[in-house]
Design a protein around this motif. Structure first.
Motif, PDB file in Angstrom:
ATOM      1  N   UNK A  22      55.958 134.134  74.559  1.00 58.65           N
ATOM      2  CA  UNK A  22      55.005 135.092  76.008  1.00 58.65           C
ATOM      3  C   UNK A  22      56.214 134.204  76.871  1.00 58.65           C
ATOM      4  N   UNK A  23      55.918 134.647  78.505  1.00 63.12           N
ATOM      5  CA  UNK A  23      55.573 133.461  79.379  1.00 63.12           C
ATOM      6  C   UNK A  23      54.627 132.622  78.955  1.00 63.12           C
ATOM      7  N   UNK A  24      53.088 133.116  78.851  1.00 59.70           N
ATOM      8  CA  UNK A  24      51.562 131.882  79.309  1.00 59.70           C
ATOM      9  C   UNK A  24      51.759 131.446  77.377  1.00 59.70           C
ATOM     10  N   UNK A  25      52.382 131.574  76.602  1.00 64.96           N
ATOM     11  CA  UNK A  25      52.048 130.448  75.539  1.00 64.96           C
ATOM     12  C   UNK A  25      53.029 129.532  75.514  1.00 64.96           C
ATOM     13  N   UNK A  26      54.276 129.048  76.752  1.00 62.78           N
ATOM     14  CA  UNK A  26      55.261 128.251  76.772  1.00 62.78           C
ATOM     15  C   UNK A  26      54.968 126.712  76.567  1.00 62.78           C
ATOM     16  N   UNK A  27      53.912 126.478  77.349  1.00 60.92           N
ATOM     17  CA  UNK A  27      52.987 125.298  76.756  1.00 60.92           C
ATOM     18  C   UNK A  27      52.427 125.125  75.638  1.00 60.92           C
ATOM     19  N   UNK A  28      51.954 125.992  74.560  1.00 64.04           N
ATOM     20  CA  UNK A  28      51.674 126.157  73.819  1.00 64.04           C
ATOM     21  C   UNK A  28      52.583 125.350  72.901  1.00 64.04           C
ATOM     22  N   UNK A  29      53.972 126.261  72.508  1.00 58.04           N
ATOM     23  CA  UNK A  29      54.879 126.134  72.456  1.00 58.04           C
ATOM     24  C   UNK A  29      55.580 125.002  72.378  1.00 58.04           C
ATOM     25  N   UNK A  30      55.999 124.396  73.814  1.00 58.63           N
ATOM     26  CA  UNK A  30      56.303 122.989  73.575  1.00 58.63           C
ATOM     27  C   UNK A  30      55.575 121.863  72.915  1.00 58.63           C
ATOM     28  N   UNK A  31      53.927 122.063  73.128  1.00 59.04           N
ATOM     29  CA  UNK A  31      53.263 120.915  72.060  1.00 59.04           C
ATOM     30  C   UNK A  31      53.438 121.569  70.314  1.00 59.04           C
ATOM     31  N   UNK A  32      53.822 122.730  70.357  1.00 57.68           N
ATOM     32  CA  UNK A  32      54.187 122.985  68.828  1.00 57.68           C
ATOM     33  C   UNK A  32      54.800 121.771  67.958  1.00 57.68           C
ATOM     34  N   UNK A  33      56.602 122.574  70.042  1.00 58.66           N
ATOM     35  CA  UNK A  33      57.851 121.348  69.507  1.00 58.66           C
ATOM     36  C   UNK A  33      57.851 120.437  68.947  1.00 58.66           C
ATOM     37  N   UNK A  34      56.732 119.439  70.041  1.00 59.56           N
ATOM     38  CA  UNK A  34      56.522 118.339  69.489  1.00 59.56           C
ATOM     39  C   UNK A  34      56.129 118.188  68.635  1.00 59.56           C
ATOM     40  N   UNK A  35      55.439 118.505  67.912  1.00 61.50           N
ATOM     41  CA  UNK A  35      54.269 118.375  66.595  1.00 61.50           C
ATOM     42  C   UNK A  35      55.516 118.112  65.689  1.00 61.50           C
ATOM     43  N   UNK A  36      56.476 119.259  65.429  1.00 66.00           N
ATOM     44  CA  UNK A  36      56.657 119.597  64.643  1.00 66.00           C
ATOM     45  C   UNK A  36      58.274 118.428  64.772  1.00 66.00           C
ATOM     46  N   UNK A  37      58.472 118.048  65.573  1.00 67.55           N
ATOM     47  CA  UNK A  37      59.690 117.524  65.601  1.00 67.55           C
ATOM     48  C   UNK A  37      59.798 116.284  66.012  1.00 67.55           C
ATOM     49  N   UNK A  38      58.068 115.462  65.741  1.00 70.73           N
ATOM     50  CA  UNK A  38      57.679 114.316  65.563  1.00 70.73           C
ATOM     51  C   UNK A  38      58.023 114.005  63.826  1.00 70.73           C
ATOM     52  N   UNK A  39      57.176 114.554  63.148  1.00 68.64           N
ATOM     53  CA  UNK A  39      57.317 114.742  62.204  1.00 68.64           C
ATOM     54  C   UNK A  39      58.564 114.919  61.389  1.00 68.64           C
TER      55      UNK A  39
END
Length: 403
Positions: free
Chosen positions: A231-248
């Motif tokens: 959702x639009x409200x979870x965009x920031x959380x999604x961005x954090x999750x993308x960062x975590x996964x791709x750093x791995x």
């Protein structure tokens, strides 16, 4: 009564020099119309950019290769994005804020249909999730499916512009085109999104990712990865999750050394609005010069008028006309010039805003209309005060002697 007489004398003075008065009002008209139109163009450009960005979806994010912080890592050491990265994002069990993921490759190729040859703006290889993430809706036919991706089928969805160029009024669905030497069956046509920039978002061919890789780009890196947040409200959380996964997946321990960038529509919109706001201010400053030129024109015309009517002023003062009456008359004349010119300029600006200018539909800012009109009237008072004061300060005897 005195006010009415002053206004009548002022109108009579302007009417006595119709051509001169008309040219002065034309200068003010151009200045006011320029302010309204140029600010409307800037506002329209800003609105077009905003519409274009928001049409992608408020909950979509774009992952691109490259250092987000502009680090010093060499190009060769930066790991590119791959389909494996996209799969890691899609299958991560802890990524509750991510709804869908679509890797994207972009290339170019010439499309053929019968005797028609056309090169679309881009050829996109992706997954079906791309359509929802980028807010692409089908107008005719259907999207390609996950089965089409798994089977590397040669099917394609056309943008509205590409369909028009290749098929004109003919229905493309079910027809075959040859794209870069490879035959594709058209399964759908997208709804027109429109655009006001240099690229046309409707000038595109979209096909399954493996098919495009096999035919054009090879099975290497992808251009970008589109991610849709839940959702639009979870965009920031999604961005954090993308960062975590791709750093791995990229084996990077320090987040400041990330070799990828994540862009959401909100940040992109903020950057674009900042740029267009500067552009609008620049246009307004340029237009304001026209108003200043109009004010200088009022000064020149009123000075000439005072000179030509020096004897008239002397006679009126000799007959007992007070200084305030003479001052009021010439101030009224200069104000009338600016008021009439500004009124015509407002009309011209509003009418002109109904037409597209350099491909942009102007959007009139109400404050600019009121501001331009008010400033024009103020300029008339300001630039007319010197000639009016000069006329009111003449001694009757000197004015009567004037030749």
């Amino acid at each position: 009564m005195i006010l009415w007489q002053t206004l009548r004398f002022a109108v009579g003075g302007l009417a006595a020099n119709k051509v001169r008065s008309a040219l002065t009002m034309l200068g003010v008209l151009i200045g006011v119309a320029s302010v309204i139109l140029l600010l409307a163009v800037g506002n329209g450009s800003s609105q077009a950019v905003k519409d274009s960005i928001t049409s992608l979806g408020t909950n979509s994010l774009t992952v691109s290769a490259g250092s987000a912080a502009g680090g010093s890592r060499s190009v060769s050491s930066v790991k590119k994005l791959t389909v494996a990265d996209a799969k890691a994002l899609a299958t991560d069990a802890d990524s509750s804020a991510i709804k869908s993921v679509a890797p994207v490759v972009t290339t170019s190729a010439t499309a053929l249909y019968g005797n028609v040859s056309y090169t679309p703006g881009s050829v996109v290889g992706t997954y079906p999730a791309y359509f929802e993430t980028s807010n692409q809706k089908v107008a005719h036919g259907e999207y390609f499916t996950n089965d089409d991706v798994l089977g590397s089928r040669k099917v394609a969805v056309l943008g509205a512009t590409t369909a028009k160029q290749l098929f004109d009024t003919e229905d493309p669905v079910g027809k075959k085109i040859v794209l870069g030497g490879t035959p594709f069956t058209v399964v759908g046509v997208l709804q027109a999104k429109g655009g006001s920039g240099f690229t046309d978002p409707d000038d595109v061919v979209i096909a399954p990712l493996p098919t495009v890789q096999n035919a054009f780009t090879g099975f290497g890196t992808v251009s970008q990865i589109l991610v849709q947040a839940s959702s639009a409200d979870t965009t920031t959380a999604a961005q954090s999750e993308i960062t975590r996964v791709l750093l791995g997946t990229h084996a990077i321990a320090d987040p400041s050394k990330a070799d990828f960038r994540i862009t959401n529509q909100a940040s992109l919109l903020t950057a674009r609005e900042s740029t267009t706001k500067t552009f609008t201010v620049l246009l307004g400053a340029v237009a304001a010069i026209s108003l200043l030129v109009g004010g200088i024109g009022i000064t020149n015309i009123m000075l000439v008028t005072v000179t030509e009517r020096t004897r008239e002023i002397g006679i009126r003062k000799a007959l007992g006309a007070p200084r305030a009456v003479i001052l009021g008359q010439f101030l009224t004349e200069s104000t009338l010039l600016s008021v009439i010119g500004a009124g015509l300029g407002v009309a011209a600006g509003i009418v002109g805003s109904h037409f597209s200018i350099v491909g942009i539909k102007p959007v009139v800012i109400p404050a600019s209309v009121l501001g331009a009109f008010g400033i024009a009237v103020a300029i008339g008072l300001f630039f007319g005060s010197y000639p009016a004061n000069r006329a009111a300060s003449l001694r009757p005897i000197d004015a009567l002697r004037h030749e």
